[in-house]
Design an enzyme around this catalytic site. Structure first.
Site, short mmCIF file in Angstrom:
data_model
loop_
_atom_site.label_atom_id
_atom_site.label_comp_id
_atom_site.label_asym_id
_atom_site.label_seq_id
_atom_site.Cartn_x
_atom_site.Cartn_y
_atom_site.Cartn_z
N GLU A 130 0.88 -1.17 0.00
CA GLU A 130 0.00 0.00 0.00
C GLU A 130 0.92 1.23 0.00
O GLU A 130 1.28 1.76 1.03
CB GLU A 130 -0.90 -0.02 1.23
CG GLU A 130 -2.01 1.01 1.17
CD GLU A 130 -2.89 0.99 2.40
OE1 GLU A 130 -3.76 1.88 2.50
OE2 GLU A 130 -2.71 0.10 3.27
N HIS A 142 -0.10 7.35 6.44
CA HIS A 142 1.20 7.06 5.85
C HIS A 142 2.16 8.22 6.07
O HIS A 142 1.76 9.39 6.06
CB HIS A 142 1.07 6.79 4.35
CG HIS A 142 0.34 5.54 4.00
ND1 HIS A 142 0.77 4.66 3.05
CD2 HIS A 142 -0.82 5.01 4.49
CE1 HIS A 142 -0.07 3.65 2.95
NE2 HIS A 142 -1.05 3.85 3.81
N HIS A 200 -5.44 6.04 -1.81
CA HIS A 200 -4.67 7.17 -1.29
C HIS A 200 -4.37 8.12 -2.45
O HIS A 200 -3.22 8.46 -2.74
CB HIS A 200 -3.40 6.69 -0.60
CG HIS A 200 -3.64 6.07 0.73
ND1 HIS A 200 -3.71 6.81 1.90
CD2 HIS A 200 -3.89 4.79 1.08
CE1 HIS A 200 -3.96 6.00 2.90
NE2 HIS A 200 -4.09 4.77 2.44
N ALA A 225 -9.30 8.03 2.25
CA ALA A 225 -8.08 8.57 1.66
C ALA A 225 -8.30 9.00 0.21
O ALA A 225 -7.43 8.85 -0.65
CB ALA A 225 -6.93 7.58 1.77
N ASP A 253 -16.94 -1.39 9.04
CA ASP A 253 -16.85 -1.40 10.50
C ASP A 253 -17.76 -0.37 11.15
O ASP A 253 -17.76 -0.21 12.37
CB ASP A 253 -15.41 -1.16 10.95
CG ASP A 253 -14.85 0.18 10.49
OD1 ASP A 253 -15.53 0.90 9.73
OD2 ASP A 253 -13.71 0.53 10.90
N GLY A 254 -18.57 0.32 10.33
CA GLY A 254 -19.45 1.35 10.86
C GLY A 254 -18.72 2.63 11.22
O GLY A 254 -19.34 3.58 11.71
N ASP A 279 -8.33 -4.09 6.83
CA ASP A 279 -7.32 -3.06 7.13
C ASP A 279 -6.89 -3.18 8.58
O ASP A 279 -6.62 -2.18 9.26
CB ASP A 279 -7.87 -1.66 6.82
CG ASP A 279 -6.78 -0.63 6.59
OD1 ASP A 279 -5.61 -1.03 6.40
OD2 ASP A 279 -7.09 0.58 6.62
N LEU A 312 -7.61 8.35 11.44
CA LEU A 312 -7.78 6.90 11.47
C LEU A 312 -6.50 6.21 11.03
O LEU A 312 -5.84 6.63 10.06
CB LEU A 312 -8.93 6.48 10.55
CG LEU A 312 -10.35 6.79 11.04
CD1 LEU A 312 -11.37 6.51 9.94
CD2 LEU A 312 -10.68 5.98 12.28
N GLY A 314 -5.81 2.53 10.19
CA GLY A 314 -6.28 1.17 10.04
C GLY A 314 -7.58 0.95 10.78
O GLY A 314 -8.26 1.89 11.18
#
Length: 387
Positions: A130, A142, A200, A225, A253-254, A279, A312, A314
């Site tokens: 990634e 990153h 990204h 991203a 994941d909400g 992720d 965030l 991951g």
């Protein structure tokens, strides 16, 4: 050794079968037959009658789990440890994911993944890089100082890696920003066997679609991203919606994406083009409340993994939970949610002839799920792990 799995219903990846048994032989599915036609004299594992035997989940974006972060420990043992942790939640095959980092560490990660791939029962299917060819405008967590554009030497190394992994039955998946990479490089990498995804990125809609025409075949964690959609600037998000040939991975994941956006994506994409990813990061599978990335402390807070400033970093989720969220948050039928976690990622990697279904000839990568969609057991290459 030939073995027979009996008692549970079987989801082949296409249909749910009642009253059938699965015969395993030499790590592969030998047959799926009605119970009355089962061969006699085989070692038999009787499974709970209320359970469902499904294709093992395939996660193409796993940064870490079980307290291990691939960027911090780019070794074969680390990749295999991450896979072992995620196996407890149904993932039987994954791509350890290495995000934008120093060139030497990136090279170590590539060699580590190649070594882990040689362990057929380890569950490692290759590597997901990634970065580092991502947008400085959309780095997410990153580290910007490691972002770079491709040059001839690194393209040569990546094409060699893609060819080597493909020969060994694995894959190189690369997430890149289309505006950072020329079409000629995209074509070289795809010709070598790499699977390319846009992510990204701050690319225009036009540039993203050009990259798809050149060989990009996916969009990594669509919506995240990437710039939001504007009336005259649809950007990469709408490209992901409109490129029928491209798959889109999503983190259900909400937290990362509003469920309403995901419902619209599922309506827009052709069947089979929405892929679940986690992720995941090191706290998954542990009770840990922090971990370190690039020397920065990442906090685990109410289902989120964030930096001190709230970015965030991951996700705190496993694949079984992502399947449950598809059913409960998005109203996706269970069979389709299971495909999003197994058959569709197998297709995204071009590995659907051996993974993602319970049919003769496919590798015996299986998961046994209970009515509440928790995972009771997994098999990798026919080897059972009971949880």
């Amino acid at each position: 050794m030939r073995q027979l799995l009996s008692g549970a219903r079987v989801f082949t990846g296409e249909h749910v079968l009642e009253g059938h048994v699965v015969v395993l032989d030499a790590g592969r599915v030998a047959s799926v037959v009605p119970r009355e036609d089962a061969p006699v004299g085989l070692a038999t594992r009787v499974l709970p009658s209320d359970a469902l035997l499904v294709p093992g989940f395939i996660d193409i974006q796993v940064n870490g789990a079980g307290g291990v972060l691939f960027n911090e420990s780019p070794t074969a043992d680390a990749a295999l440890a991450i896979a072992a942790t995620m196996r407890r939640t149904g993932t039987t095959g994954l791509l350890p994911t290495f995000i934008t980092d120093e060139p030497l560490r990136t090279a170590r990660a590539c060699e580590a993944a190649s070594a882990a791939l040689s362990r057929p029962e380890g569950g490692v299917l290759g590597i997901h890089l990634e970065g580092p060819f991502i947008s400085p405008k959309r780095p997410g967590v990153h580290e910007p100082r490691y972002i770079r554009e491709p040059d001839e030497s690194i393209v040569e190394r990546l094409t060699s890696l893609a060819e080597r992994l493909s020969r060994a039955g694995g894959r190189l998946l690369m997430t890149l920003a289309p505006e950072q990479v020329e079409d000629a490089v995209i074509r070289r990498l795809t010709a070598a066997g790499a699977v390319l995804a846009a992510g990204h990125t701050a690319a225009s809609h036009e540039r993203a679609m050009q990259a798809v025409a050149a060989g990009v075949r996916g969009f990594t964690h669509l919506f995240n991203a990437m710039p939001p959609v504007f009336n005259r600037e649809p950007g990469p998000v709408v490209a992901g919606f409109s490129a029928d040939e491209a798959w889109c991975s999503v983190i259900v994941d909400g937290v990362h994406v509003h469920p309403a956006n995901l419902r619209q994506l599922l309506k827009a994409k052709p069947p089979g083009k929405v892929v679940l990813v986690t992720d995941a990061m090191p706290p998954v599978g542990t009770k840990e409340s922090t971990f370190v990335l690039y020397g920065r402390t990442i906090l685990r807070r109410e289902g989120r993994l964030v930096t001190q400033d709230g970015t965030l970093a991951g996700a705190d989720i496993d694949m079984a939970s992502a399947v449950r969220n598809c059913v409960q948050l998005l109203d996706v039928p269970l069979e389709e949610a299971l495909r999003m976690a197994s058959l569709y990622p197998a297709r995204a990697l071009g590995m659907e002839k051996q993974l993602g279904r319970i049919v003769p000839g496919h590798r015996a990568d299986l998961a046994l799920i209970q009515p509440n969609l928790s995972v009771q057991a997994t098999w990798v290459g026919g080897n059972e792990q009971w949880h």
